[in-house]
Scaffold this motif. Structure first.
Motif, short mmCIF file in Angstrom:
data_model
loop_
_atom_site.label_atom_id
_atom_site.label_comp_id
_atom_site.label_asym_id
_atom_site.label_seq_id
_atom_site.Cartn_x
_atom_site.Cartn_y
_atom_site.Cartn_z
N ASP A 115 0.84 -1.21 -0.06
CA ASP A 115 -0.02 0.06 -0.01
C ASP A 115 0.88 1.17 -0.10
O ASP A 115 1.86 1.23 0.52
CB ASP A 115 -0.81 0.00 1.26
CG ASP A 115 -1.98 -1.00 1.20
OD1 ASP A 115 -2.10 -1.58 0.12
OD2 ASP A 115 -2.22 -1.46 2.33
N VAL A 185 -4.11 -0.19 -1.44
CA VAL A 185 -4.86 0.96 -0.89
C VAL A 185 -3.88 2.15 -0.69
O VAL A 185 -2.55 1.95 -0.70
CB VAL A 185 -5.17 0.58 0.67
CG1 VAL A 185 -5.65 1.90 1.49
CG2 VAL A 185 -6.30 -0.47 0.80
N PRO A 213 -9.83 4.06 -4.21
CA PRO A 213 -9.18 3.41 -3.20
C PRO A 213 -8.31 4.21 -2.17
O PRO A 213 -7.11 3.76 -1.88
CB PRO A 213 -8.38 1.98 -3.69
CG PRO A 213 -8.00 2.63 -5.11
CD PRO A 213 -8.77 3.69 -5.61
N ARG A 271 -9.78 -1.84 0.07
CA ARG A 271 -9.48 -2.68 -0.87
C ARG A 271 -10.52 -3.61 -1.56
O ARG A 271 -10.39 -3.75 -2.82
CB ARG A 271 -8.52 -3.70 0.03
CG ARG A 271 -7.51 -4.06 -1.06
CD ARG A 271 -6.58 -5.29 -0.14
NE ARG A 271 -5.98 -4.66 0.96
CZ ARG A 271 -5.00 -3.60 1.06
NH1 ARG A 271 -4.32 -3.63 -0.03
NH2 ARG A 271 -4.60 -3.14 2.26
#
Length: 389
Positions: A115, A185, A213, A271
């Motif tokens: 992420d 994310v 996201p 997600r």
């Protein structure tokens, strides 16, 4: 001829010859219709280190609690050493994350390493968890680089000093991530003060409109430099974010375990493609806004003592000891922190001295007449000062 005054024949039409009379008795107030959607923040551990009913139901993983405690202790030691180095003239400026360690550590540990994170400028605890080294963290504040690390190496962007701009960067990055078909994310950290910026509100709106996201993490540390939250806004940040269409969460930001659990849940729904989310973590900035700030000029000692009693490290240490954590864990950590402190001092002093003239070197990709004029004027000033010395 005298004009005839036209009179409306039905109520509500402009031109009534006489206004309707209000009843003589006072009208009832609407206070009974006032509502508040504010909910208390999620909390697993009380300030005195005891599990709440919710925390007990959720359960405590000792290994996770120890990891979060270690992360916070390392960040606080970095803060302490960096403050001392700044006072000794080794750093030009430093912004402490003292008091906000749980909000950062609990959230960053709940994210996947893949992420991508966009911090503001005091996310040292989060940066250290991602592997950013003390030397890389200190370089920018020593003035030897515009940014201290390669963002792609850590999936952790370099610091954004322009208030709130990183939220738009995160939103744009998330748009590209969707086009690439990634399931990552994109997280963006910002403070309560930044929530009043247009950039942040645009980012919230665009992320919601595009179902992007993005996970926004607002560390509400109660102060925008010297402006308290009760003068900044009337509605809490998470409620305003809900108005843009985001899923919102409210958590005790001095509770690392609760922050971890809330962030894990928020990141999971982001997600899954359920749209952006925002976490408002209630915490407190124990130090000044920066080393150039004196918080005693606008903050009371009583307020500071109140938040000192909610210290994120103290409450987790009490919990860990109550769970039977071996004393060796704490003694070994103390030794590790001493070694870390020595390393911080060493790498800082090994950083090169900043060269003021470099400010003109990378202002533009190529030569620029105005920049060159500024460089020459600066050079003349430096030479003149050297002659007078």
């Amino acid at each position: 001829m005298t004009p005839v005054r036209r009179t409306a024949t039905r109520p509500g039409v402009a031109g009534l010859s006489t206004p309707p009379q209000l009843p003589e008795e006072p009208m009832p107030t609407l206070e009974r219709f006032w509502t508040s959607t504010a909910e208390p923040p999620t909390q697993f551990v009380t300030p005195d280190g005891q599990l709440t009913e919710l925390g007990a139901a959720y359960g405590v993983q000792p290994a996770l609690a120890q990891m979060l405690y270690r992360d916070m202790a390392r960040a606080r030691r970095l803060d302490q050493e960096a403050l001392a180095l700044q006072r000794q003239g080794e750093l030009g400026l430093w912004l402490q994350c003292w008091g906000q360690e749980a909000a950062q550590v609990g959230s960053i540990r709940a994210l996947a390493p893949t992420d991508h994170v966009f911090p503001s400028y005091r996310e040292h605890a989060a940066a250290m968890v991602r592997g950013v080294t003390p030397g890389e963290l200190l370089a920018q504040w020593r003035g030897v680089t515009h940014a201290g690390w390669d963002p792609t190496s850590y999936n952790f962007h370099f610091y954004s000093l322009v208030l709130g701009t990183q939220t738009l960067h995160a939103t744009g990055y998330a748009m590209g991530s969707v086009l690439d078909g990634d399931d990552q994310v994109v997280a963006a950290y910002f403070g309560d003060g930044a929530s009043s910026q247009g950039d942040v509100n645009e980012a919230l709106n665009w992320s919601a409109a595009g179902n992007l996201p993005v996970l926004f993490v607002c560390q509400n540390n109660q102060w925008a430099i010297s402006t308290p939250i009760d003068l900044q806004f009337r509605t809490p940040v998470h409620q305003r974010a809900a108005g843009f269409g985001l899923r919102v969460f409210h958590v005790d930001g001095n509770d690392a375990l609760a922050t971890y659990a809330v962030t894990r849940e928020a990141a999971a729904l982001v997600r899954r493609g359920e749209g952006p989310a925002l976490i408002e973590a209630e915490t407190f900035r124990m130090a000044g806004h920066s080393t150039s700030d004196d918080p005693a000029r606008y903050r009371t000692a009583d307020e500071l003592r109140t938040w000192q009693a909610r210290d994120p490290l103290t409450r987790l240490e009490v919990l860990l000891r109550g769970l039977g954590t071996a004393t060796e864990f704490f003694s070994d950590l103390d030794e590790e922190l001493e070694a870390l402190a020595a390393e911080i001092r060493r790498v800082c002093r090994e950083l090169p001295e900043p060269v003021p003239g470099d400010l003109f070197t990378h202002a533009y990709a190529g030569p620029h007449a105005l920049v060159e004029a500024g460089r020459l004027a600066h050079r003349e000033l430096v030479d003149l000062m050297a002659e007078e010395a």
